[in-house]
Design a protein around this motif. Sequence first.
Motif, PDB file in Angstrom:
ATOM      1  N   ALA A   1       0.883  -1.163   0.000  1.00  0.00           N
ATOM      2  CA  ALA A   1       0.000   0.000   0.000  1.00  0.00           C
ATOM      3  C   ALA A   1       0.919   1.211   0.000  1.00  0.00           C
ATOM      4  N   LEU A   2       0.815   2.049  -1.029  1.00  0.00           N
ATOM      5  CA  LEU A   2       1.644   3.263  -1.099  1.00  0.00           C
ATOM      6  C   LEU A   2       0.720   4.447  -0.868  1.00  0.00           C
ATOM      7  N   PHE A   3       0.486   4.757   0.420  1.00  0.00           N
ATOM      8  CA  PHE A   3      -0.471   5.811   0.765  1.00  0.00           C
ATOM      9  C   PHE A   3       0.184   7.184   0.732  1.00  0.00           C
ATOM     10  N   GLY A   4      -0.608   8.203   0.356  1.00  0.00           N
ATOM     11  CA  GLY A   4      -0.173   9.596   0.539  1.00  0.00           C
ATOM     12  C   GLY A   4      -0.415   9.961   1.999  1.00  0.00           C
ATOM     13  N   TYR A   5       0.569  10.573   2.637  1.00  0.00           N
ATOM     14  CA  TYR A   5       0.407  10.963   4.046  1.00  0.00           C
ATOM     15  C   TYR A   5      -0.761  11.950   4.179  1.00  0.00           C
ATOM     16  N   ALA A   6      -1.715  11.607   5.042  1.00  0.00           N
ATOM     17  CA  ALA A   6      -2.852  12.505   5.306  1.00  0.00           C
ATOM     18  C   ALA A   6      -2.511  13.377   6.509  1.00  0.00           C
ATOM     19  N   HIS A   7      -2.283  14.647   6.259  1.00  0.00           N
ATOM     20  CA  HIS A   7      -1.930  15.582   7.339  1.00  0.00           C
ATOM     21  C   HIS A   7      -3.216  16.264   7.798  1.00  0.00           C
ATOM     22  N   VAL A   8      -3.727  15.820   8.937  1.00  0.00           N
ATOM     23  CA  VAL A   8      -5.019  16.317   9.414  1.00  0.00           C
ATOM     24  C   VAL A   8      -4.899  16.754  10.893  1.00  0.00           C
ATOM     25  N   PRO A   9      -3.996  17.741  11.168  1.00  0.00           N
ATOM     26  CA  PRO A   9      -3.714  18.090  12.570  1.00  0.00           C
ATOM     27  C   PRO A   9      -4.941  18.601  13.319  1.00  0.00           C
ATOM     28  N   TRP A  10      -5.975  19.075  12.592  1.00  0.00           N
ATOM     29  CA  TRP A  10      -7.186  19.524  13.280  1.00  0.00           C
ATOM     30  C   TRP A  10      -7.942  18.333  13.890  1.00  0.00           C
ATOM     31  N   MET A  11      -7.648  17.106  13.380  1.00  0.00           N
ATOM     32  CA  MET A  11      -8.280  15.907  13.937  1.00  0.00           C
ATOM     33  C   MET A  11      -7.328  15.151  14.849  1.00  0.00           C
ATOM     34  N   LYS A  12      -6.044  15.184  14.515  1.00  0.00           N
ATOM     35  CA  LYS A  12      -5.042  14.419  15.265  1.00  0.00           C
ATOM     36  C   LYS A  12      -4.006  15.396  15.823  1.00  0.00           C
TER      37      LYS A  12
END
Length: 448
Positions: free
Chosen positions: A232-243
């Motif tokens: 699985a070659l995922f794009g990093y999901a940058h979601v600092p408002w959630m994490k």
Amino acid sequence: MQPTATMLDAKVPRYTSYPTAPHFHSGLGPENARQWISALSADKPVSLYLHIPFCDRLCWFCACHTKQTLRYEPVSAYLQVLHAEIAGVGRLLDGRVPVGAIHLGGGSPTMLRPNDLITLSQCLRNAFQVLPDADISIEIDPNDMDEQRLDALASFGMTRASLGIQDFDPRVQKAINRLQSFEQTAYVVDGARARSIDSVNLDLLYGLPHQTVESATSTLRRALQLAPDRMALFGYAHVPWMKKHQTQIKDEWLPDGPERYAQAQVVRTLALEAGYQAIGIDHFALPSDALTLASQQGRLRRNFQGYSADRCDTIIGLGPSAISQFDQGYLQNAPATGDYTRRIIGEGFATVRGVALTHDDRVRRWMIEKLMCDFRFSRAEAFNRFGTAADNMMSQAMQIAETETGSLCEWRSDHFEVTDTGRPFVRLIAARFDAYFTAPAGRHSAVV
Ligand SMILES: C[S@@+](CC[C@H](N)C(=O)[O-])C[C@H]1O[C@@H](n2cnc3c(N)ncnc32)[C@H](O)[C@@H]1O
Ligand code: SF4
């Protein structure tokens, strides 16, 4: 065609369900779970998803539902509750419905002590009729692993080892707080294969802090040395408002849209050159892998675990935050472990939200899943499945194909198709068929 900045910066759902999880609501609860489980038909195997919401380390990039704990007591206490939930669902099914697939995810299932893994396996087999050829995949944090845990996973009946790598570059690893050597990773892959666990999946990310085209290339080359069956070659999901912990990753360390796109393209090219087949938007599999066969036969599925060759239509989610998928709709358990525990002890079920599907949802769900899996859907198949209710959708599809200016999709005799140029942007196209999508600024991850 070069993608425009608007395309690269677009934020859209990942479409692991339709409607997507933000549209679940509190109008559904334990009664729906009881009814929908009781109505399952005995001739159709179901899948189980078990969530382990703990890790012994916290990686700054992680968007999964987990909590770091260095003590084992909370994990032991949680397992007692999970056993109770499993037993409760098992009683409702009363051995009628076979289990064709089990996925253990997290968090880190490998945080469980070897004895607890074996007890969990026994608990599942006491509660359910697990088929002898069930597909059993387990997410592995390689840093957790030793000989005893490898033995326990083999005893569990694991058929696919899914290892998290992310990136081998020490600078990237430091920025994401995930130190992991190539040697430890190779030890786990070799240990699994030595125990006849033949299928190995590796998770890798692009778009991470300090990653470059060169470092992503070097990581992929090292991963290929491990000869995975799938990647699985995922794009990093940058979601600092959630994490919150993602705020440890400074925005200025992150590659911009065009750099992410270049990284995605280069790892994809390398995987294809190495003989892997592209599956959906972010998976790669050997020609002999079940995922490739499912893709070629038009039966690839997309669900909360990503892409799957699973033939089961129903997924029963167990554990905090776990989502179940039924013909009638989706149901989700309480996300917080304390709340989940109280509900399981109090009422046997921890369902707190979900969505019941309308006929319109079902047609759109099918179209969006087809786009995410096969990059196309045909008018004939839509009519076969949904009758004249598909009319409206097909007119909408033709209109989208006609008015689309970026040559991302087209209408060809009787089917709607995403072009090769459009494939990296299929989530953008899927969003055009999403009746709930309102493009809220910054609430989703980047499109590529
Ligand atoms: C539950 S996690 C991993 C299992 C195990 N705990 C580990 O760390 O190896 C499953 C996968 O989700 C992916 N993932 C987690 N956070 C992500 C994010 N922010 N963006 C993209 N993928 C992410 C990672 O590739 C990870 O291996
Ligand atoms: S990537 Fe894995 S080990 Fe790291 S925090 Fe997420 S679930 Fe835990």
